[in-house]
Design an enzyme around this catalytic site. Structure first.
Site, PDB file in Angstrom:
ATOM      1  N   VAL A 266       1.082   6.451  63.761  1.00  0.00           N
ATOM      2  CA  VAL A 266       1.189   6.922  64.986  1.00  0.00           C
ATOM      3  C   VAL A 266       1.195   6.411  66.155  1.00  0.00           C
ATOM      4  O   VAL A 266       2.012   6.408  67.159  1.00  0.00           O
ATOM      5  CB  VAL A 266       0.081   8.354  64.836  1.00  0.00           C
ATOM      6  CG1 VAL A 266       0.138   8.985  66.276  1.00  0.00           C
ATOM      7  CG2 VAL A 266       0.311   9.155  63.743  1.00  0.00           C
TER       8      VAL A 266
ATOM      9  N   ASP B 260      -6.239  -2.248  68.940  1.00  0.00           N
ATOM     10  CA  ASP B 260      -6.742  -1.887  67.457  1.00  0.00           C
ATOM     11  C   ASP B 260      -7.916  -2.781  67.071  1.00  0.00           C
ATOM     12  O   ASP B 260      -7.872  -4.106  67.631  1.00  0.00           O
ATOM     13  CB  ASP B 260      -5.634  -2.069  66.633  1.00  0.00           C
ATOM     14  CG  ASP B 260      -5.936  -1.468  65.052  1.00  0.00           C
ATOM     15  OD1 ASP B 260      -4.948  -0.534  64.983  1.00  0.00           O
ATOM     16  OD2 ASP B 260      -6.596  -1.818  64.508  1.00  0.00           O
TER      17      ASP B 260
ATOM     18  N   ARG C 122      -4.359  -6.728  62.160  1.00  0.00           N
ATOM     19  CA  ARG C 122      -3.005  -5.886  62.834  1.00  0.00           C
ATOM     20  C   ARG C 122      -2.560  -6.576  64.013  1.00  0.00           C
ATOM     21  O   ARG C 122      -1.058  -6.563  64.064  1.00  0.00           O
ATOM     22  CB  ARG C 122      -3.557  -4.479  62.944  1.00  0.00           C
ATOM     23  CG  ARG C 122      -2.284  -3.447  63.218  1.00  0.00           C
ATOM     24  CD  ARG C 122      -1.441  -3.349  62.448  1.00  0.00           C
ATOM     25  NE  ARG C 122      -0.470  -2.224  63.123  1.00  0.00           N
ATOM     26  CZ  ARG C 122       0.916  -2.024  62.347  1.00  0.00           C
ATOM     27  NH1 ARG C 122       1.214  -2.771  61.705  1.00  0.00           N
ATOM     28  NH2 ARG C 122       1.429  -1.234  62.943  1.00  0.00           N
TER      29      ARG C 122
ATOM     30  N   THR D 238      -8.460  10.424  60.593  1.00  0.00           N
ATOM     31  CA  THR D 238      -9.741  11.223  60.416  1.00  0.00           C
ATOM     32  C   THR D 238      -9.713  11.540  59.042  1.00  0.00           C
ATOM     33  O   THR D 238      -9.104  12.375  58.527  1.00  0.00           O
ATOM     34  CB  THR D 238      -9.351  12.673  61.185  1.00  0.00           C
ATOM     35  OG1 THR D 238      -8.064  12.898  61.248  1.00  0.00           O
ATOM     36  CG2 THR D 238      -9.590  12.184  62.585  1.00  0.00           C
TER      37      THR D 238
ATOM     38  N   THR E 112      -5.705  14.553  64.086  1.00  0.00           N
ATOM     39  CA  THR E 112      -5.999  15.936  63.628  1.00  0.00           C
ATOM     40  C   THR E 112      -7.504  16.066  63.188  1.00  0.00           C
ATOM     41  O   THR E 112      -8.073  15.490  62.594  1.00  0.00           O
ATOM     42  CB  THR E 112      -5.079  15.928  62.212  1.00  0.00           C
ATOM     43  OG1 THR E 112      -3.514  15.819  62.510  1.00  0.00           O
ATOM     44  CG2 THR E 112      -5.154  17.264  61.722  1.00  0.00           C
TER      45      THR E 112
ATOM     46  N   CYS F  71      -2.682  13.074  55.526  1.00  0.00           N
ATOM     47  CA  CYS F  71      -2.547  14.405  56.471  1.00  0.00           C
ATOM     48  C   CYS F  71      -2.713  15.709  55.532  1.00  0.00           C
ATOM     49  O   CYS F  71      -3.792  16.430  55.584  1.00  0.00           O
ATOM     50  CB  CYS F  71      -1.159  14.613  56.994  1.00  0.00           C
ATOM     51  SG  CYS F  71      -0.829  13.282  58.380  1.00  0.00           S
TER      52      CYS F  71
ATOM     53  N   ARG G 137      -2.105   5.190  51.060  1.00  0.00           N
ATOM     54  CA  ARG G 137      -3.476   5.952  51.340  1.00  0.00           C
ATOM     55  C   ARG G 137      -3.709   7.198  50.349  1.00  0.00           C
ATOM     56  O   ARG G 137      -2.657   7.811  50.404  1.00  0.00           O
ATOM     57  CB  ARG G 137      -3.917   6.095  52.762  1.00  0.00           C
ATOM     58  CG  ARG G 137      -4.215   4.817  53.579  1.00  0.00           C
ATOM     59  CD  ARG G 137      -4.488   5.202  54.918  1.00  0.00           C
ATOM     60  NE  ARG G 137      -3.280   5.445  55.556  1.00  0.00           N
ATOM     61  CZ  ARG G 137      -2.984   5.740  56.968  1.00  0.00           C
ATOM     62  NH1 ARG G 137      -4.179   6.016  57.652  1.00  0.00           N
ATOM     63  NH2 ARG G 137      -1.860   5.845  57.500  1.00  0.00           N
TER      64      ARG G 137
END
Length: 454
Positions: A29, A50, A55, A102, A147, A288, A359
């Site tokens: 995102v 980050d 990364r 999240t 979220t 998600c 994931r």
């Protein structure tokens, strides 16, 4: 409008002027968002932050392990913006956009630590800017894209910031919320620029600023909600609706399997009705749909509401890998003499089509379950391997099959574009003999091969 605090006046950032904007969290995102803001708001400098040094090092070497952005795009970003893992680089920023994950813990309880940690990092940056007299008349705007369940942005993140900064929301800082709506995929036709963005703020002025901000960077329209909680609720409901619809199809597939009916044939026939909404059965993983329903279910308990349907849908989808494993084992045992080999090839390791992300991959869970049943399991995923994702939770992932003589069982679990383009011979070449079983979870294998579908 100005907000007074201890004889000081604080104004919202002026989007028409040269300001620093931080994007916290550079995953699926945050990274595309940082690059798009840099592209659309020419006067501002974007600091992509980050906490993972690895990364940042990759991005500074123009490498994106998510595969969503190209080297040329990162090159353009470097013309006036940069990536960093140093917190002190954030102290000049007037707007902070939080794009951290999240997840849930092992008990399916929301894990808000990434959000809390990001909020604390921002509070430290604001404190340092105060000490150094940087942007001292600017009220910082902190926009969350993660979220969550309704109330998290203001009651948890906002309260943390109030405590750390010794002030109330609307004084030194205010809050915005604009939930991400992207669907990460290398072959995704829905781009960030074409998604309608929900926007909101902790007060009317901030709400208008957040809406203007996203209007500047998007080609699509924005939709401003009257409160942050409404935007939070809308986002989590979007994913719950999809989860429940897939759960319904998965439950139907259990029924139709026992009736010796092909679920995809049933869906195709039902789709001829004008108001039927087609969803396909399958493995639901990722960060998600496979996670967000637990957030609202958790929040509902605080209001003494027990979410039977939401939790039931999650149970069905969480148990699909187990049901498939039992079905595979049962059919194999009935045909073991003719198959002669208990080797299994799982085609696809990522949690979704054309996205190099492991994931919460249900394909990996399926592999581990089949190992417990005594099968010799091999997992291939050319996309995961292309992005150096060669193992996950003890399962080795190869780019292509390793057994030249074939497998007793082949299971297609992810409909990557390359696998949808395989011809009959490509699937036949994976079989150890004519009796080898092909299980097709994603409706990919040619029907002429009589795959076992769900």
């Amino acid at each position: 409008m100005e907000y007074s605090l201890k004889n000081k006046s604080f104004n919202l950032p002026n989007l028409d002027k040269d300001i620093n904007i931080a994007v916290i969290g550079l995953g699926y995102v945050g990274l595309p968002l940082a690059l798009l803001i840099d592209k659309r708001i020419s006067k501002s400098r974007i600091i992509g932050f980050d906490i993972q040094k690895e990364r940042i090092d990759q991005l500074n070497n123009k490498i994106d392990k998510t595969g969503l952005v190209k080297e040329k795009e990162i090159n353009n970003f470097f013309k006036k913006s940069f990536f960093t893992y140093y917190e002190n680089e954030l102290e000049k920023c007037s707007i902070f956009i939080v794009c951290v994950p999240t997840p849930v813990d092992e008990h399916k309880v929301p894990n808000l630590n990434p959000l809390k940690n990001a909020s604390e990092i921002i509070s430290k940056a604001i404190k340092r800017s105060e000490i150094k007299g940087i942007n001292q008349n600017i009220r910082k705007v902190i926009i969350y894209e993660s979220t969550v369940y309704p109330g998290v942005t203001e009651e948890i993140c906002g309260s943390l910031l109030e405590k750390k900064l010794n002030c109330k929301i609307g004084e030194k800082f205010s809050l915005g919320y604009s939930p991400e709506r992207v669907s990460p995929s290398l072959d995704n036709q829905i781009s960030l620029e074409s998604i309608v963005k929900l926007t909101s703020g902790s007060d009317e002025e901030t709400r208008k600023l957040v809406d203007k901000f996203y209007s500047l960077i998007l080609n699509s329209k924005t939709f401003s909600t009257s409160s942050i909680k409404i935007a939070e609720a809308a986002k989590v409901v979007e994913n719950i609706q999809r989860d429940i619809n897939i759960a319904l199809m998965n439950e139907l597939s259990l029924i139709f399997r026992n009736m010796e009916l092909d679920t995809y044939d049933v869906i195709e026939a039902a789709s001829t009705k004008w108001n039927f909404i087609p969803f396909n059965p399958g493995l639901v993983g990722g960060h998600c749909i496979g996670v967000d329903p637990y957030y609202l279910a958790y929040a509902a308990e605080k209001y003494n509401v027990h979410t039977e349907l939401i939790k039931s849908g999650r149970r069905i989808n969480d148990n699909m890998a187990g049901w498939i494993a039992r079905t595979v084992s049962k059919i194999f045992n009935a045909n073991s003499k003719s198959i002669s080999m208990n080797s299994v090839l799982i085609v696809g390791a990522c949690f979704k089509r054309d996205c190099p992300d492991l994931r919460n991959s249900q394909s990996i869970i399926l592999a581990k379950l089949l190992e417990k049943y005594g099968f010799e399991v091999e997992v291939i995923d050319y996309l995961a391997s292309a992005f150096d994702l060669t193992s996950h939770k003890g399962i080795c992932i190869n780019s292509k099959p390793q057994k030249p003589n074939g497998y007793g069982i082949i299971i297609c679990t992810v409909a990557h574009k390359k696998y949808t383009e395989w011809e009959e011979k490509d699937w036949v070449n994976l079989k150890v003999n004519e009796q080898s079983l092909i299980f097709d979870i994603e409706n990919v294998v040619p029907r002429n091969l009589n795959p076992i579908r769900f």
